[in-house]
Enzyme design. Structure first.
Site, mmCIF file in Angstrom:
data_model
loop_
_atom_site.group_PDB
_atom_site.id
_atom_site.type_symbol
_atom_site.label_atom_id
_atom_site.label_comp_id
_atom_site.label_asym_id
_atom_site.label_seq_id
_atom_site.Cartn_x
_atom_site.Cartn_y
_atom_site.Cartn_z
ATOM 1 N N HIS A 373 0.800 -1.231 0.000
ATOM 2 C CA HIS A 373 0.000 0.000 0.000
ATOM 3 C C HIS A 373 0.825 1.270 0.000
ATOM 4 O O HIS A 373 0.278 2.363 0.168
ATOM 5 C CB HIS A 373 -0.907 0.059 1.226
ATOM 6 C CG HIS A 373 -1.951 -1.007 1.268
ATOM 7 N ND1 HIS A 373 -3.239 -0.795 0.832
ATOM 8 C CD2 HIS A 373 -1.898 -2.289 1.688
ATOM 9 C CE1 HIS A 373 -3.936 -1.905 1.006
ATOM 10 N NE2 HIS A 373 -3.139 -2.828 1.515
ATOM 11 N N LYS A 564 -8.709 13.518 5.281
ATOM 12 C CA LYS A 564 -7.857 12.331 5.233
ATOM 13 C C LYS A 564 -6.843 12.492 6.342
ATOM 14 O O LYS A 564 -6.812 13.553 6.984
ATOM 15 C CB LYS A 564 -7.160 12.187 3.876
ATOM 16 C CG LYS A 564 -6.484 13.489 3.407
ATOM 17 C CD LYS A 564 -5.844 13.357 2.044
ATOM 18 C CE LYS A 564 -6.804 13.486 0.885
ATOM 19 N NZ LYS A 564 -6.884 12.338 0.014
ATOM 20 N N ARG A 565 -5.988 11.475 6.589
ATOM 21 C CA ARG A 565 -4.944 11.661 7.593
ATOM 22 C C ARG A 565 -4.099 12.883 7.226
ATOM 23 O O ARG A 565 -3.910 13.190 6.048
ATOM 24 C CB ARG A 565 -4.052 10.412 7.679
ATOM 25 C CG ARG A 565 -4.705 9.257 8.403
ATOM 26 C CD ARG A 565 -5.031 9.581 9.842
ATOM 27 N NE ARG A 565 -3.824 9.595 10.643
ATOM 28 C CZ ARG A 565 -3.493 8.659 11.525
ATOM 29 N NH1 ARG A 565 -4.287 7.635 11.754
ATOM 30 N NH2 ARG A 565 -2.375 8.755 12.233
ATOM 31 N N LYS A 570 0.395 14.590 1.716
ATOM 32 C CA LYS A 570 -0.986 14.822 1.272
ATOM 33 C C LYS A 570 -1.262 16.317 1.083
ATOM 34 O O LYS A 570 -2.298 16.706 0.565
ATOM 35 C CB LYS A 570 -1.975 14.209 2.265
ATOM 36 C CG LYS A 570 -1.842 12.686 2.375
ATOM 37 C CD LYS A 570 -2.838 12.094 3.369
ATOM 38 C CE LYS A 570 -2.604 10.640 3.696
ATOM 39 N NZ LYS A 570 -3.286 9.706 2.785
ATOM 40 N N THR A 672 -8.763 6.467 -1.453
ATOM 41 C CA THR A 672 -10.106 5.923 -1.596
ATOM 42 C C THR A 672 -11.135 6.998 -1.268
ATOM 43 O O THR A 672 -12.272 6.937 -1.750
ATOM 44 C CB THR A 672 -10.308 4.693 -0.678
ATOM 45 O OG1 THR A 672 -9.765 5.007 0.608
ATOM 46 C CG2 THR A 672 -9.630 3.470 -1.224
ATOM 47 N N LYS A 676 -14.914 8.148 -2.841
ATOM 48 C CA LYS A 676 -16.150 8.367 -2.054
ATOM 49 C C LYS A 676 -16.732 9.743 -2.360
ATOM 50 O O LYS A 676 -17.948 9.906 -2.475
ATOM 51 C CB LYS A 676 -15.851 8.219 -0.563
ATOM 52 C CG LYS A 676 -15.448 6.798 -0.182
ATOM 53 C CD LYS A 676 -14.775 6.716 1.175
ATOM 54 C CE LYS A 676 -14.028 5.399 1.327
ATOM 55 N NZ LYS A 676 -13.055 5.415 2.421
#
Ligand code: F58
Length: 831
Positions: A373, A564-565, A570, A672, A676
């Protein structure tokens, strides 16, 4: 949406009040469960009592399916999947189980006749936060899809007593609080005290010779812990199949060591009990950073050993022999956290079941497959050899033996290439020695997959380059997917109703049916209703935001959301640069022509990750800063949404107009959340990273807002020598933003607060924010312009949903079944 049980012949029928689907049945069994299950009458029942009674009522119906599933699987003895994952984030069970059973409306009516509100009770459920983020949530989506596709499967994991911490915000900073998810009990699980396995730790090994003269090894541990099974049924959508999620809890082998007690060493016995139970006390809250903590290795080995022993037990109980284990079991490693399974399965087969090494290796490597991952080096697990040896002496010997045999093969294929051998070895010997878990998993697996096409391609070029040169056919891709039942049908009833009215409810079984929406993308009436649904969802989120933060937001503004985290790769701080850019535009020109925006940012930071925590503080500082400026506050709102988890996610995704997927190209394996959001009608602004690439291909480039450097450009810039300060000097907008951040104005004059972030950006910027800034801001401006054209916006939103069929976790599971597991569905009939 129509929520009656479909009347096809292969669907479950219910008998009797206890598990019947009618309003009257549900009413009666709810009251029975309240009375007999928890000893309460309605007049004194708390909200939690009512929730528990309803959960038990639903669980009765789910168990009905479980029993039939077990029976059918026993009869058919089909090959099954064992999904090994150290993390699961299933989210609240009640709403989804009701949907899957097809009794949501009946339950709503039953409760309403008794004077209760179903949504109220659904909200009461505490979710099991047994994971950090995407990886754990993916495991939960996969469990759902396995059941929905009727694939025989069991999910194995750890029953952490404390899951991921609860996040609160104090003075803008993240404060962690222990997650006490079991505080009020957990009606969805059943403990199976008779199903347990003993797990050994430490000690030493000794050779011996058996009566046939074979060389054998015995492991003499210095500690044994018991793993007890806790089962949660995972029901598929409108099918008979209900698979098991089996989580292990660590217990002392004996509650009291009487020998020790008799000697008066009472405290030693108690300590041993406590240290055994510690193994499953708490989830490590790191994402993308692994630390070589001995307890974590204990957790991993503990759940892997219990799970493999369990699999072998069931296999033998069904008449299987250890040497054909792989014919009946497909064991999937969710990242390397369960990779010690390779050595443990070998040990069980060779030492305990007396198979020869070569046979055991055949069985192991044909059973096991591994999903990777991440490509981030700090997330690739490696264990100091010394820790490994201390905890798992026999396994270290096995790893050495596997390594020896493996490297012989490599040497034969690449003679004289010692550097290659050093890179591929299961042991990193470049400094202090480590066991490389990704290499171990890769060598032993018959398939290794990445989680999006780009990620799988990069794997072969980077971390697994040498392995791909050796066995190219081992590597494949399975693009991630998400569960549309949870994230659309349960989370977004308004959109679900609208879609289903137009195209029926087949899309919940086969997501590609959403394509049927395309003809309505430009239909004004449909568009109006689409916007109404979105507005309703935004109003609900606005209420949650006000309750959680006190900030009032206007549902008519663009809801621009990033959840998200929190991690530097990110790039939540890139979003902050954009917010400040808009702020400065307004300051320069109060009538600046862009639509008002509400930025919602949420996510947890690993407790030890300073920069991530500082980013949260920065977002909160910006939030207060714009809120305190009367000239700006109606045009720009910034909300840090505290405690982002599956439950709040179900409210957040449906309310988004714009989804931020802005990681540095090459860093996000898949993502992911991106899926969504899009499934709920948000447009995406994103880089060519992870599954964004495939999403853009599917929805069409006109319907996706692309910005930023590509992976190749990032690599090129890095190798040329990236100088972020050049961007600062050459771009006056960017300069003004960074100067504002550095000025202390955001934090009441405290210049020190944002200094680490600003300094890092100007002198290192390892995630290329400054290089992507201009392209990001330009793209955001185009988005602002499109918002003014609501018809076009809505058309793109509808087309996004219509073309997201590929990103169902059902499709991912189909791919796994075909490319990796070779497992077929087994139809379960519930009579
Ligand atoms: C995530 N990994 C990836 N790891 O970052 C994301 O791109 C991908 O979509 C998702 O997996 C599913 O494939 C992730 O969530 C963790 O949380 C680990 C927890 C244990 C420590 C190391 C990270």
């Amino acid at each position: 949406m129509k929520d009656d049980p479909p009347n096809t012949t292969d669907l479950p029928s219910f008998r009797g009040t206890r598990t019947g689907p009618e309003v009257e049945d549900i009413k009666q069994s709810f009251l029975d469960n309240l009375f007999y299950g928890i000893g309460r009458v309605p007049s004194v029942a708390t909200r939690n009592d009512l929730y528990t009674a309803l959960a038990l009522t639903v669980r009765d119906r789910v168990f009905h399916h479980s029993v039939h599933t077990i029976e059918t699987h026993e009869e058919q003895q089909a090959r099954r999947v064992a999904y090994l994952s150290a993390e699961y984030l299933p989210g609240p069970h009640l709403g989804l189980n009701l949907l899957n059973l097809g009794i949501t409306e009946q339950a709503r009516q039953a409760l309403s006749q008794l004077g209760y509100d179903l949504d109220d009770l659904i909200e009461q459920e505490d979710e099991p936060g047994l994971g950090n983020g995407g990886l754990g949530r993916l495991a939960a989506c996969f469990m759902d899809s396995l059941a929905s596709l009727q694939v025989p499967a069991v999910g194995y994991g750890i029953r952490y007593e404390f899951g991921i911490f609860e996040q609160t915000i104090r003075d803008g900073w993240q404060v962690e609080r222990t997650d006490k998810w079991l505080r009020y009990g957990n009606p969805w699980e059943v403990v199976r005290p008779e199903i347990y396995h003993e797990v050994k730790f430490g000690g030493y090994t000794e050779p011996w010779t058996d009566e046939k003269g074979h060389h054998r090894v015995r492991w003499v541990p210095d500690n044994v812990v018991k793993g007890e099974a806790y089962d949660t049924p995972i029901l598929g959508y409108r099918v008979g199949t209900s698979n098991l999620l089996r989580l292990w809890k660590a217990e002392a082998v004996e509650s009291f060591d009487f020998a020790a007690y008799n000697q008066g060493d009472y405290y030693r016995a108690v300590e041993e009990k406590m240290s055994s139970e510690n193994i499953t006390k708490v989830l490590y809250p790191n994402d993308e950073l692994v630390q070589g903590k001995i307890l974590r290795l204990q957790q991993q080995f503990f759940f892997v050993s219990c799970s493999l022993q369990d699999l072998l037990r069931v296999h033998q109980a069904r008449g299987g022999r250890p040497e054909n284990f792989h014919e009946k079991n497909a064991v999937q490693l969710n990242d390397t956290h369960p990779a010690v399974a390779v050595a443990e399965l070998m040990r069980l087969l060779v030492d305990e079941h007396e198979l020869g090494w070569d046979t055991a290796w055949q069985v192991t490597s044909q059973a096991i497959a591994y999903t990777n991952h991440t490509l981030l080096p700090e997330a690739l697990e490696k264990w100091p050899v010394e820790i490994f040896a201390r905890l798992l002496p026999r396994h270290l010997e096995i790893v050495h033996e596997i390594n020896h045999r493996f490297l012989e093969g490599v040497r034969a294929k690449f003679p004289g290439d010692d550097e290659r051998l050093a890179r591929m070895s299961l042991i990193d010997e470049s400094g202090p020695r480590f066991v490389r878990m990704a290499n171990l998993a890769t060598v032993a697996s018959h398939r290794v997959n990445g989680v999006a096409q780009l990620h799988s391609d990069l794997q072969k070029k980077t971390v697994f380059h040498d392995f791909a040169a050796l066995c190219p056919d081992k590597f494949c891709n399975v693009t991630n997917g998400v569960n549309p039942r949870r994230f659309v049908a349960v989370g977004n009833p308004a959109l679900t109703k609208l879609i289903t009215e137009r195209i029926g409810d087949g899309w919940l079984h086969e997501l590609s049916e959403l394509r049927k929406l395309e003809p309505f993308a430009s239909d004004p009436d449909f568009q109006n209703r689409w916007r109404e649904a979105k507005l309703g969802n935004k109003q609900k989120l606005a209420e949650l935001i006000e309750a959680g933060t006190g900030i009032q937001v206007n549902p008519h503004t663009i809801f621009d959301i990033l959840v998200k985290r929190i991690h530097e790769y990110k790039r939540q701080h890139l979003c902050v640069l954009q917010i400040l850019t808009l702020y400065l535009r307004l300051k320069h020109d109060p009538r600046a022509d862009f639509p008002s925006r509400t930025f919602v940012i949420g996510g947890k930071a690993a407790p030890g990750y300073f920069m991530a925590k500082l980013i949260i503080k920065l977002i909160n500082a910006v939030s207060t800063f714009v809120e305190n400026d009367p000239a700006v506050r109606d045009r720009l709102k910034v909300v840090f949404f505290p405690g982002f988890n599956v439950k709040s996610a179900q409210h957040i995704y449906p309310a988004a107009d714009l989804s931020e997927q802005i990681s540095t190209a090459g860093k996000e394996a898949s993502g992911t959340g991106n899926m969504k959001f899009a499934l709920n009608g948000a447009l995406t602004i994103g880089t060519l990273d992870g599954a964004n690439v495939e999403m853009r291909e599917e929805v069409g480039e006109d319907n996706f807002f692309l910005f930023g450097l590509t992976v190749e450009q990032v690599m090129e810039l890095r190798s040329r020598g990236y100088r972020p300060r050049d961007y600062y000097e050459q771009n006056s907008r960017l300069r003004e933003v960074l100067d504002l951040m550095g000025s202390g104005a955001l934090s009441n004059g405290d210049k020190e607060l944002s200094r680490p972030i600003v300094d890092n950006l100007l002198s290192h910027d390892p995630f290329f924010l400054l290089a992507d800034y201009e392209s990001y801001v330009d793209c955001q401006n185009q988005i602002g312009a499109l918002w003014a054209d609501q018809q076009n916006w809505t058309r793109k939103s509808i087309l996004n949903v219509a073309r997201m069929g590929k990103f169902s976790a059902d499709r991912s599971i189909d791919d796994y079944c075909e490319r990796i597991w070779n497992v077929k569905p087994v139809h379960v009939h519930v009579g």
